[in-house]
Scaffold this motif. Structure first.
Motif, short mmCIF file in Angstrom:
data_model
loop_
_atom_site.label_atom_id
_atom_site.label_comp_id
_atom_site.label_asym_id
_atom_site.label_seq_id
_atom_site.Cartn_x
_atom_site.Cartn_y
_atom_site.Cartn_z
N UNK A 11 0.84 -1.20 0.00
CA UNK A 11 0.00 0.00 0.00
C UNK A 11 0.88 1.25 0.00
N UNK A 12 0.37 2.34 -0.58
CA UNK A 12 1.07 3.62 -0.49
C UNK A 12 0.65 4.37 0.77
N UNK A 13 1.62 4.87 1.50
CA UNK A 13 1.36 5.65 2.70
C UNK A 13 1.96 7.04 2.54
N UNK A 14 1.33 8.04 3.13
CA UNK A 14 1.89 9.39 3.16
C UNK A 14 1.97 9.82 4.62
N UNK A 15 3.04 10.53 4.94
CA UNK A 15 3.25 10.97 6.33
C UNK A 15 3.93 12.32 6.33
N UNK A 16 3.72 13.06 7.40
CA UNK A 16 4.47 14.30 7.62
C UNK A 16 5.92 13.94 7.91
N UNK A 17 6.83 14.76 7.40
CA UNK A 17 8.26 14.51 7.56
C UNK A 17 8.93 15.81 7.98
N UNK A 18 9.48 15.83 9.20
CA UNK A 18 10.12 17.04 9.70
C UNK A 18 11.63 17.01 9.57
N UNK A 19 12.13 16.03 8.83
CA UNK A 19 13.57 15.89 8.66
C UNK A 19 14.19 15.00 9.70
N UNK A 20 13.45 14.68 10.76
CA UNK A 20 13.95 13.84 11.84
C UNK A 20 13.17 12.53 11.96
N UNK A 21 11.93 12.55 11.50
CA UNK A 21 11.08 11.38 11.60
C UNK A 21 9.76 11.64 10.92
N UNK A 22 8.84 10.67 11.01
CA UNK A 22 7.55 10.80 10.37
C UNK A 22 6.43 10.78 11.41
N UNK A 23 5.30 11.37 11.03
CA UNK A 23 4.12 11.41 11.89
C UNK A 23 2.88 11.51 11.01
N UNK A 24 1.72 11.31 11.61
CA UNK A 24 0.44 11.42 10.91
C UNK A 24 0.42 10.56 9.64
N UNK A 25 0.70 9.27 9.82
CA UNK A 25 0.77 8.34 8.69
C UNK A 25 -0.64 8.01 8.19
N UNK A 26 -0.84 8.11 6.87
CA UNK A 26 -2.12 7.82 6.24
C UNK A 26 -1.93 6.77 5.16
N UNK A 27 -2.74 5.72 5.21
CA UNK A 27 -2.76 4.70 4.17
C UNK A 27 -3.71 5.17 3.08
N UNK A 28 -3.21 5.40 1.87
CA UNK A 28 -4.06 5.90 0.79
C UNK A 28 -5.09 4.87 0.35
N UNK A 29 -4.86 3.61 0.67
CA UNK A 29 -5.81 2.55 0.35
C UNK A 29 -6.35 1.90 1.63
N UNK A 30 -6.52 2.69 2.64
CA UNK A 30 -6.93 2.17 3.95
C UNK A 30 -8.20 1.32 3.85
N UNK A 31 -8.09 0.08 4.35
CA UNK A 31 -9.24 -0.81 4.36
C UNK A 31 -9.53 -1.47 3.02
N UNK A 32 -8.70 -1.20 2.01
CA UNK A 32 -8.94 -1.78 0.69
C UNK A 32 -7.92 -2.90 0.42
N UNK A 33 -8.34 -3.98 -0.24
CA UNK A 33 -7.45 -5.14 -0.45
C UNK A 33 -6.59 -5.04 -1.70
N UNK A 34 -6.46 -3.85 -2.27
CA UNK A 34 -5.79 -3.71 -3.55
C UNK A 34 -4.29 -3.41 -3.39
N UNK A 35 -3.57 -3.56 -4.50
CA UNK A 35 -2.13 -3.32 -4.52
C UNK A 35 -1.82 -1.95 -5.11
N UNK A 36 -0.86 -1.30 -4.54
CA UNK A 36 -0.22 -0.15 -5.16
C UNK A 36 1.11 0.07 -4.45
N UNK A 37 2.22 -0.17 -5.14
CA UNK A 37 2.35 -0.56 -6.54
C UNK A 37 1.93 -2.01 -6.77
N UNK A 38 1.96 -2.43 -8.03
CA UNK A 38 1.45 -3.75 -8.38
C UNK A 38 2.56 -4.79 -8.37
#
Length: 702
Positions: A205-232
């Motif tokens: 799955x593709x995830x997006x997160x805030x990045x402050x240069x030291x770490x990540x936060x507020x992680x979001x799954x762009x396909x949350x709850x979906x059984x699909x692939x990305x990338x394939x």
């Protein structure tokens, strides 16, 4: 079966080829360094091949002054590898190895304005994002995500990160029956339960997160709850996802199907996720084939992607499309190039797209002028270019040939190429390579076919040489100037064989008609083309026509099994690797049913379907009664594309018929052979078999 040339080899594939991040532990990590192997006799050996460093991904610094890249090194005694990072000036000078670890450093990129390098590594057992200075100092872990990070891309504004990680999409047996935690049975209720070399339990799955240069936060799954692939799976990596220029939208590739629908369709699409509204839009819904690998133009006005027109045809013409993001207008811009667009990159002014594509057995860099959609070749020569990146007023790319593995080149827009890396020069300097020659031959239907001929070092036209017909896989993969660490023509030549490698029917680079002729006709014109190639070469006085061999993998393995029953005593030895022997079983066994439906023309029970019936009537297993020639069958038991029972059945059939045969089975390999010692074993077995049957002098009493 089908081999695909990708713009970037995904981290998932890199990890697989190196044993995988999850397989790494502190106890079995070994520092593997560049080999200083000494070669006797100036002939290529399996050990020399595995001693070579293998250049991976590369990236140019924002100011265009530095290039970072990775190299994988292998240890045959340890049966392991690791990947290291190098930095050099833009002209190739001051090349420095900046890591020397027991870990896998992958997907290196420049971040923070070029002051830091980001990369993936498995220091602590899982693949996470790290950073370091361009000299390798101040190595620091940036993420501690619960799963492996398999690919990543920092947003243009540097404030967010897009990354790939696996999610569980299927209930396990232990989930269903918690009181049976040690039960190994897998309950299957739909298709696509296996893929490439794994039992499918999840999806990337593709995830997006805030990045402050030291770490990540507020992680979001762009396909949350979906059984699909990305990338394939199994090939896709971060190249199937992209940031827009303002860092507020993400485009991703996905085939939003599961089970039977997934197994029978190639219809993937490009989706755009809006980070502000959290809405997703499908921008390629009208196209029914593959849509993959989006890239936004530098001015933010367009998006480009690769597109195949027809559903179920995974070797359809891979076209380049662009869309005006303001008007929504879409254009097929690569019409002037009657072959596949294999990889592409926008120019800085967004007026040109540079791409690689194969034509007449060579893969070169082309410039596509978007003002009139005209195409101009930038490079030429007997080699292949793989990938390209902007490099000021130049391009940076990897290049290889049948006589040299990947090295990095700077390519001016007039085609002038300057070699920047010399990773394996110390090995090449000890080797004498055989001559590579192109020949055009007239086929049985009056067409012209390009055939590569590779001669032994110190070739003497007054001698006679055993000769090998090489059968390409795919089936629609070009016989271009490829370099392989297994199917390597120079090591075959070094063993005093002439190699004949035809671009038979069903290969790209010779127009759409030539490429598509093979579909539904596996036992037809492509096989006649094979006979044309070997028969033409057999007329040469230096070809020992009484000692011809035939070798190949995947569709090439099918070709070997088919030719074994049809060759009319041309050949004295066969080798089939991962080939199809029984096409009826293959139709049911392979996981990607779209492939079988398109290439075979349908199911074998479709009695009124003439194409399907012709296909299955030409199954190699139907001609075993005509087999009369020694055969070596090779297969990996983790190959779920063509199951290993195909080779076992072919071997059993040969033995039952009283034909000399040998079987090399790998319980731990897939459609490829990835482990060093298995690779050495493959080469030794390959040449022992050929020498036994094609070199009579090798069998004389000593």
């Amino acid at each position: 079966m089908r081999q695909v040339n990708l713009f970037i080899m995904s981290t998932a594939m890199l990890l697989a080829s190196c044993g995988g991040a999850k397989d790494a532990s502190k106890s079995d990590q070994v520092l593997i360094q560049k080999s200083n192997i000494q070669i006797e006799g100036k002939r290529m050996t399996p050990e020399a091949l595995w001693a070579m460093g293998r250049i991976g991904g590369l990236a140019v610094s924002p100011d265009g002054k530095k290039i970072v890249y990775t190299v994988a090194y292998y240890s045959v005694p340890e049966n392991k590898s690791n990947r290291e990072v190098f930095v050099m000036n833009a002209d190739g000078s001051d090349n420095q190895q900046i890591t020397q670890t027991t870990f896998q450093e992958n997907e290196v990129s420049w971040i923070k304005g070029g002051s830091k390098l980001a990369f993936l590594s498995n220091d602590n057992g899982s693949s996470q994002l790290y950073e370091m200075n361009p000299d390798g100092s101040e190595r620091k872990q940036l993420t501690n995500y619960e799963g492996d990070i398999e690919g990543y891309s920092i947003s243009p504004d540097g404030k967010k990160i897009l990354f790939i990680s696996q999610v569980k999409t299927r209930q396990s047996t232990a989930d269903k029956y918690p009181d049976l935690p040690k039960a190994s049975g897998i309950i299957v209720t739909d298709l696509m339960y296996k893929h490439w070399d794994e039992w499918v339990t999840g999806a990337p799955h593709p995830f997006v997160a805030d990045f402050d240069g030291k770490g990540i936060s507020n992680v979001i799954d762009l396909l949350d709850g979906q059984p699909y692939e990305s990338p394939m799976r199994p090939w896709g990596g971060i190249e199937q996802l992209a940031w827009n220029t303002t860092s507020d939208k993400i485009s991703y590739t996905s085939r939003k199907k599961t089970g039977l629908a997934y197994a029978t369709s190639t219809n993937s699409d490009i989706y755009v996720y809006d980070l502000k509204t959290k809405e997703t839009k499908n921008i390629t819904e009208e196209n029914k084939g593959y849509d993959t690998n989006p890239q936004y133009s530098p001015d933010g006005k367009y998006i480009a992607w690769q597109s195949m027109e027809r559903d179920g045809y995974e070797a359809d013409l891979n076209r380049l499309f662009i869309m005006n993001l303001e008007t929504g207008e879409k254009r097929f811009v690569s019409k002037a190039f009657e072959s596949n667009v294999d990889a592409f990159v926008w120019s800085a002014d967004a007026q040109t797209i540079y791409f690689t594509g194969v034509w007449h057995g060579e893969s070169h860099i082309y410039a596509l002028n978007l003002a009139n959609d005209s195409v101009k070749a930038i490079t030429s020569g007997v080699y292949d270019y793989e990938s390209a990146a902007l490099f000021g007023d130049k391009l940076i790319a990897k290049r290889h040939s049948m006589s040299m593995g990947d090295e990095i080149y700077a390519v001016a827009l007039d085609g002038t190429a300057t070699q920047l890396t010399f990773e394996n020069k110390a090995i090449y300097d000890q080797l004498e390579m055989g001559k590579v020659e192109s020949r055009w031959m007239t086929t049985t239907d009056g067409k012209q076919m390009l055939t590569w001929v590779i001669y032994p070092p110190h070739f003497d036209p007054n001698k006679k040489y055993p000769t090998l017909l090489f059968c390409e896989g795919g089936p629609q993969s070009p016989v271009s100037q490829f370099w392989s660490y297994r199917w390597n023509f120079q090591i075959m030549a070094a063993n005093d064989y002439i190699i004949v490698a035809p671009n038979r029917r069903g290969l790209p680079g010779f127009g759409v008609e030539w490429n598509e002729q093979i579909s539904g006709d596996y036992g037809g014109q492509c096989m006649k083309d094979y006979f044309t190639a070997i028969d033409e070469m057999a007329k040469e006085p230096y070809v020992d026509k009484d000692h011809l061999g035939c070798v190949g993998a995947s569709f090439g393995g099918f070709s070997v099994y088919w030719l074994a029953g049809q060759h009319n005593k041309r050949f004295k030895a066969f080798i089939a690797h991962d080939g199809i022997f029984n096409m009826e079983m293959q139709y049911l066994e392979t996981e990607e049913k779209w492939f079988a439906n398109w290439d075979m023309g349908g199911a074998y029970w479709e009695k009124q379907n003439p194409v399907a019936q012709r296909t299955f009537a030409n199954s190699p297993h139907r001609f075993v009664d005509k087999w009369d020639t020694p055969i070596l069958c090779i297969h990996g038991e983790k190959d779920y594309r063509i199951l290993a029972n195909q080779a076992m059945a072919a071997f059993d059939a040969a033995i039952l018929r009283g034909i000399p045969a040998e079987l090399l089975i790998y319980p731990d390999e897939n459609h490829w052979v990835l482990k060093p010692q298995n690779g050495i074993l493959w080469q030794r077995t390959f040449f022992e078999w050929l020498d036994k049957w094609l070199k009579p002098e090798a069998n004389l009493p000593k």
